[in-house]
Structure formats: C-alpha cells, structure tokens
Design a protein around this motif. Structure first.
Motif, PDB file in Angstrom:
ATOM      1  N   MET A   1       0.837  -1.175   0.000  1.00 45.64           N
ATOM      2  CA  MET A   1       0.000   0.000   0.000  1.00 45.64           C
ATOM      3  C   MET A   1       0.890   1.251   0.000  1.00 45.64           C
ATOM      4  SD  MET A   1      -3.264   0.755   2.329  1.00 45.64           S
ATOM      5  CE  MET A   1      -2.831   1.761   3.712  1.00 45.64           C
ATOM      6  N   ARG A   2       0.554   2.187  -0.851  1.00 45.51           N
ATOM      7  CA  ARG A   2       1.340   3.415  -0.987  1.00 45.51           C
ATOM      8  C   ARG A   2       1.060   4.357   0.176  1.00 45.51           C
ATOM      9  NH1 ARG A   2       1.666   5.114  -7.063  1.00 45.51           N
ATOM     10  NH2 ARG A   2       0.891   7.051  -6.213  1.00 45.51           N
ATOM     11  N   PRO A   3       2.110   4.982   0.721  1.00 43.48           N
ATOM     12  CA  PRO A   3       1.867   5.953   1.788  1.00 43.48           C
ATOM     13  C   PRO A   3       1.096   7.150   1.253  1.00 43.48           C
ATOM     14  CG  PRO A   3       4.166   5.991   1.089  1.00 43.48           C
ATOM     15  CD  PRO A   3       3.509   4.851   0.372  1.00 43.48           C
ATOM     16  N   VAL A   4       0.364   7.791   2.140  1.00 47.23           N
ATOM     17  CA  VAL A   4      -0.485   8.920   1.761  1.00 47.23           C
ATOM     18  C   VAL A   4       0.286  10.226   1.935  1.00 47.23           C
ATOM     19  CG1 VAL A   4      -2.607  10.174   2.332  1.00 47.23           C
ATOM     20  CG2 VAL A   4      -2.573   7.668   2.401  1.00 47.23           C
ATOM     21  N   ALA A   5       0.142  11.102   0.955  1.00 48.10           N
ATOM     22  CA  ALA A   5       0.675  12.459   1.037  1.00 48.10           C
ATOM     23  C   ALA A   5      -0.476  13.428   0.808  1.00 48.10           C
ATOM     24  CB  ALA A   5       1.770  12.679  -0.003  1.00 48.10           C
ATOM     25  N   ALA A   6      -0.293  14.650   1.275  1.00 47.84           N
ATOM     26  CA  ALA A   6      -1.307  15.687   1.080  1.00 47.84           C
ATOM     27  C   ALA A   6      -0.617  16.984   0.679  1.00 47.84           C
ATOM     28  CB  ALA A   6      -2.110  15.899   2.358  1.00 47.84           C
ATOM     29  N   VAL A   7      -1.307  17.749  -0.152  1.00 46.82           N
ATOM     30  CA  VAL A   7      -0.816  19.056  -0.594  1.00 46.82           C
ATOM     31  C   VAL A   7      -1.851  20.103  -0.198  1.00 46.82           C
ATOM     32  CG1 VAL A   7      -0.230  20.487  -2.587  1.00 46.82           C
ATOM     33  CG2 VAL A   7       0.493  18.081  -2.524  1.00 46.82           C
ATOM     34  N   ILE A   8      -1.370  21.151   0.463  1.00 45.00           N
ATOM     35  CA  ILE A   8      -2.230  22.254   0.877  1.00 45.00           C
ATOM     36  C   ILE A   8      -1.669  23.531   0.278  1.00 45.00           C
ATOM     37  CG2 ILE A   8      -3.110  23.585   2.837  1.00 45.00           C
ATOM     38  CD1 ILE A   8      -2.632  20.973   4.529  1.00 45.00           C
ATOM     39  N   VAL A   9      -2.481  24.221  -0.520  1.00 50.75           N
ATOM     40  CA  VAL A   9      -2.081  25.485  -1.137  1.00 50.75           C
ATOM     41  C   VAL A   9      -2.768  26.614  -0.377  1.00 50.75           C
ATOM     42  CG1 VAL A   9      -2.145  26.888  -3.233  1.00 50.75           C
ATOM     43  CG2 VAL A   9      -1.778  24.410  -3.400  1.00 50.75           C
ATOM     44  N   ALA A  10      -1.949  27.490   0.217  1.00 53.19           N
ATOM     45  CA  ALA A  10      -2.476  28.655   0.931  1.00 53.19           C
ATOM     46  C   ALA A  10      -2.310  29.865   0.022  1.00 53.19           C
ATOM     47  CB  ALA A  10      -1.737  28.851   2.243  1.00 53.19           C
ATOM     48  N   SER A  11      -3.417  30.285  -0.576  1.00 56.07           N
ATOM     49  CA  SER A  11      -3.370  31.413  -1.513  1.00 56.07           C
ATOM     50  C   SER A  11      -4.733  32.071  -1.595  1.00 56.07           C
ATOM     51  CB  SER A  11      -2.950  30.933  -2.900  1.00 56.07           C
ATOM     52  OG  SER A  11      -3.146  31.932  -3.867  1.00 56.07           O
ATOM     53  N   ASP A  12      -4.798  33.314  -1.170  1.00 59.59           N
ATOM     54  CA  ASP A  12      -6.053  34.054  -1.289  1.00 59.59           C
ATOM     55  C   ASP A  12      -6.498  34.122  -2.743  1.00 59.59           C
ATOM     56  OD1 ASP A  12      -6.210  34.633   1.450  1.00 59.59           O
ATOM     57  OD2 ASP A  12      -5.110  36.516   1.234  1.00 59.59           O
ATOM     58  N   ARG A  13      -5.564  34.412  -3.637  1.00 63.47           N
ATOM     59  CA  ARG A  13      -5.899  34.616  -5.057  1.00 63.47           C
ATOM     60  C   ARG A  13      -6.383  33.318  -5.716  1.00 63.47           C
ATOM     61  NH1 ARG A  13      -4.580  39.441  -7.027  1.00 63.47           N
ATOM     62  NH2 ARG A  13      -4.204  38.709  -9.145  1.00 63.47           N
ATOM     63  N   CYS A  14      -5.772  32.189  -5.370  1.00 63.83           N
ATOM     64  CA  CYS A  14      -6.237  30.915  -5.943  1.00 63.83           C
ATOM     65  C   CYS A  14      -7.561  30.491  -5.315  1.00 63.83           C
ATOM     66  CB  CYS A  14      -5.185  29.827  -5.759  1.00 63.83           C
ATOM     67  SG  CYS A  14      -3.714  30.051  -6.785  1.00 63.83           S
ATOM     68  N   ALA A  15      -7.699  30.691  -4.013  1.00 65.50           N
ATOM     69  CA  ALA A  15      -8.946  30.325  -3.333  1.00 65.50           C
ATOM     70  C   ALA A  15     -10.120  31.145  -3.849  1.00 65.50           C
ATOM     71  CB  ALA A  15      -8.795  30.503  -1.818  1.00 65.50           C
ATOM     72  N   ASP A  16      -9.857  32.399  -4.222  1.00 66.16           N
ATOM     73  CA  ASP A  16     -10.905  33.272  -4.742  1.00 66.16           C
ATOM     74  C   ASP A  16     -11.133  33.108  -6.241  1.00 66.16           C
ATOM     75  OD1 ASP A  16     -11.276  34.288  -2.209  1.00 66.16           O
ATOM     76  OD2 ASP A  16     -10.058  36.090  -2.550  1.00 66.16           O
ATOM     77  N   GLY A  17     -10.349  32.240  -6.902  1.00 61.75           N
ATOM     78  CA  GLY A  17     -10.507  32.011  -8.332  1.00 61.75           C
ATOM     79  C   GLY A  17      -9.908  33.096  -9.211  1.00 61.75           C
ATOM     80  N   ILE A  18      -9.116  33.980  -8.624  1.00 67.82           N
ATOM     81  CA  ILE A  18      -8.472  35.049  -9.397  1.00 67.82           C
ATOM     82  C   ILE A  18      -7.296  34.499 -10.195  1.00 67.82           C
ATOM     83  CG2 ILE A  18      -7.199  37.235  -9.197  1.00 67.82           C
ATOM     84  CD1 ILE A  18      -8.894  37.738  -6.620  1.00 67.82           C
ATOM     85  N   GLU A  19      -6.582  33.544  -9.604  1.00 65.91           N
ATOM     86  CA  GLU A  19      -5.460  32.879 -10.267  1.00 65.91           C
ATOM     87  C   GLU A  19      -5.700  31.378 -10.262  1.00 65.91           C
ATOM     88  OE1 GLU A  19      -1.742  33.908  -8.454  1.00 65.91           O
ATOM     89  OE2 GLU A  19      -1.886  36.009  -9.054  1.00 65.91           O
ATOM     90  N   THR A  20      -5.067  30.707 -11.195  1.00 59.15           N
ATOM     91  CA  THR A  20      -5.136  29.247 -11.252  1.00 59.15           C
ATOM     92  C   THR A  20      -3.920  28.662 -10.551  1.00 59.15           C
ATOM     93  OG1 THR A  20      -6.299  29.355 -13.357  1.00 59.15           O
ATOM     94  CG2 THR A  20      -5.258  27.260 -12.799  1.00 59.15           C
ATOM     95  N   ASP A  21      -4.147  27.708  -9.701  1.00 61.63           N
ATOM     96  CA  ASP A  21      -3.060  27.055  -8.983  1.00 61.63           C
ATOM     97  C   ASP A  21      -2.228  26.204  -9.933  1.00 61.63           C
ATOM     98  OD1 ASP A  21      -1.531  25.715  -6.859  1.00 61.63           O
ATOM     99  OD2 ASP A  21      -2.797  24.007  -7.394  1.00 61.63           O
ATOM    100  N   THR A  22      -0.923  26.356  -9.903  1.00 60.05           N
ATOM    101  CA  THR A  22      -0.012  25.463 -10.639  1.00 60.05           C
ATOM    102  C   THR A  22       0.935  24.754  -9.690  1.00 60.05           C
ATOM    103  OG1 THR A  22       1.514  27.290 -11.068  1.00 60.05           O
ATOM    104  CG2 THR A  22      -0.096  26.773 -12.797  1.00 60.05           C
ATOM    105  N   SER A  23       1.273  25.399  -8.560  1.00 56.22           N
ATOM    106  CA  SER A  23       2.229  24.782  -7.631  1.00 56.22           C
ATOM    107  C   SER A  23       1.642  23.523  -6.996  1.00 56.22           C
ATOM    108  CB  SER A  23       2.661  25.776  -6.557  1.00 56.22           C
ATOM    109  OG  SER A  23       1.585  26.130  -5.717  1.00 56.22           O
ATOM    110  N   GLY A  24       0.380  23.584  -6.616  1.00 55.98           N
ATOM    111  CA  GLY A  24      -0.257  22.414  -6.006  1.00 55.98           C
ATOM    112  C   GLY A  24      -0.375  21.254  -6.975  1.00 55.98           C
ATOM    113  N   GLU A  25      -0.734  21.565  -8.220  1.00 51.72           N
ATOM    114  CA  GLU A  25      -0.823  20.515  -9.244  1.00 51.72           C
ATOM    115  C   GLU A  25       0.525  19.835  -9.435  1.00 51.72           C
ATOM    116  OE1 GLU A  25      -2.338  22.102 -12.886  1.00 51.72           O
ATOM    117  OE2 GLU A  25      -4.167  22.853 -11.960  1.00 51.72           O
ATOM    118  N   PHE A  26       1.592  20.630  -9.499  1.00 50.18           N
ATOM    119  CA  PHE A  26       2.928  20.075  -9.658  1.00 50.18           C
ATOM    120  C   PHE A  26       3.292  19.189  -8.471  1.00 50.18           C
ATOM    121  CE2 PHE A  26       7.433  20.092  -8.792  1.00 50.18           C
ATOM    122  CZ  PHE A  26       7.951  19.642  -9.988  1.00 50.18           C
TER     123      PHE A  26
END
Length: 178
Positions: free
Chosen positions: A1-26
């Motif tokens: 079984m693969r260990p679990v990882a999580a990614v959390i992006v803290a960004s007002d602009r991405c959370a508000d939809g003003i910018e598109t997240d790329t760092s979290g996707e990467f």
C-alpha cells in the motif's frame, strides 16, 4: 500500500478564483511520482485557522507527508509557518536549510522564505514541509527533498538499513509544467 501524502495550497488569489493554482498541481504529480498516494491539492485562503484545519484533516486522513505551498514570505498574509508550528514536534532545520540553499541558487529572494520543516509527534510520524507558492520554488523543493524521502521514511519506520534507503537515482520528479 502506498503511503499517503497531502498538498495544501495557501493562496487568497487561488482560493478566490483570481489565479489558477499550478504549484499544487505540480506537487501532487511529483508526490505520486515518488510513490505516494495523493489526492488533489486543497486550496484555501491565507488564513491561520483554515491552514490549521487543513493540516489536521490531512493528518486525520493518515498523511505521512504534507507539503504546503504558499504563505512562507514576509507579507502580512504570509502565516503558513505560524499555522504549521503547533503541529511540528521535531523540527528538521538542516533540511529547511538545504531547501533554502538550493533555492538561493535560483533566486536571492529565497532568503525571504520562512518555511518550516519537521515531524509531527503522533505515530506514525508525518513529515511537514512548508514550500513557497511559486511553481519554480516548489520544483526546487521537490528536486531537493525527493531523493531523501526513502531514507527519511525508512528511519521513521524503523526499517533503516543505515545506507540502503538512500537511492536518489530511483526517485523521479515530474517535469516542469508546460
């Protein structure tokens, strides 16, 4: 079984939809390439209580590795290290310094990053890494950290063979997003 990882992006602009997240996707793709099971990134405001809640949720879901992106600078809304600090029982300052040193080779602005790196108290221990929010920064963080993960987790799990866990040639990091 693969260990679990999580990614959390803290960004007002991405959370508000003003910018598109790329760092979290990467980060999600890179962690999957490193052998982790990783759901899509959680994108939240630069809000201390929301960051803490996201960290607690990732731990509740069994994450062995949590990488945050964003909020590590010196701006008034950059509070990710403060939100992360209560979760870290054993800081890993040398790993944070290694990340900073590698980042400084890319840009002198890396000197302004305040990201924390450390382990949680509860067993199994979880590694938390605070990365800056830019795509270039998270690429540098993953390139620096990925080769160390097998040995780090073998030590945490008590399966350390004193050298055999470190296999940087076996670690793949996703290519730069187009």
């Amino acid at each position: 079984m693969r260990p679990v990882a999580a990614v959390i992006v803290a960004s007002d602009r991405c959370a508000d939809g003003i910018e598109t997240d790329t760092s979290g996707e990467f980060l999600v793709r890179s962690l999957r390439d490193c052998g982790f099971s990783c759901a899509s990134a959680t994108i939240i405001d630069d809000d201390e209580s929301k960051i803490r809640a996201a960290l607690a949720e990732a731990l509740d879901q069994g994450a062995r590795l949590i990488v945050t992106s964003g909020g590590t600078g010196i701006g008034p809304r950059d509070i990710t290290p403060e939100a992360t600090a209560p979760f870290i029982h054993r800081p890993l300052p040398a790993l944070a310094q290694l990340i900073t040193a590698a980042s400084l080779e890319q840009t002198p602005l890396a000197a302004l990053s305040r990201g924390l790196v450390g382990l949680t108290k509860d067993s199994p221990k979880t590694l938390i890494i605070n990365a800056p929010g830019s795509l270039r920064a998270v690429e540098c963080v993953m390139t620096t950290v990925a080769p160390l993960l097998p040995h780090l987790f073998s030590q945490l799990d008590g399966t350390d063979d004193s050298a055999g866990g470190y296999r940087p040639h076996e670690m793949a990091v996703t290519e730069v997003l187009d």
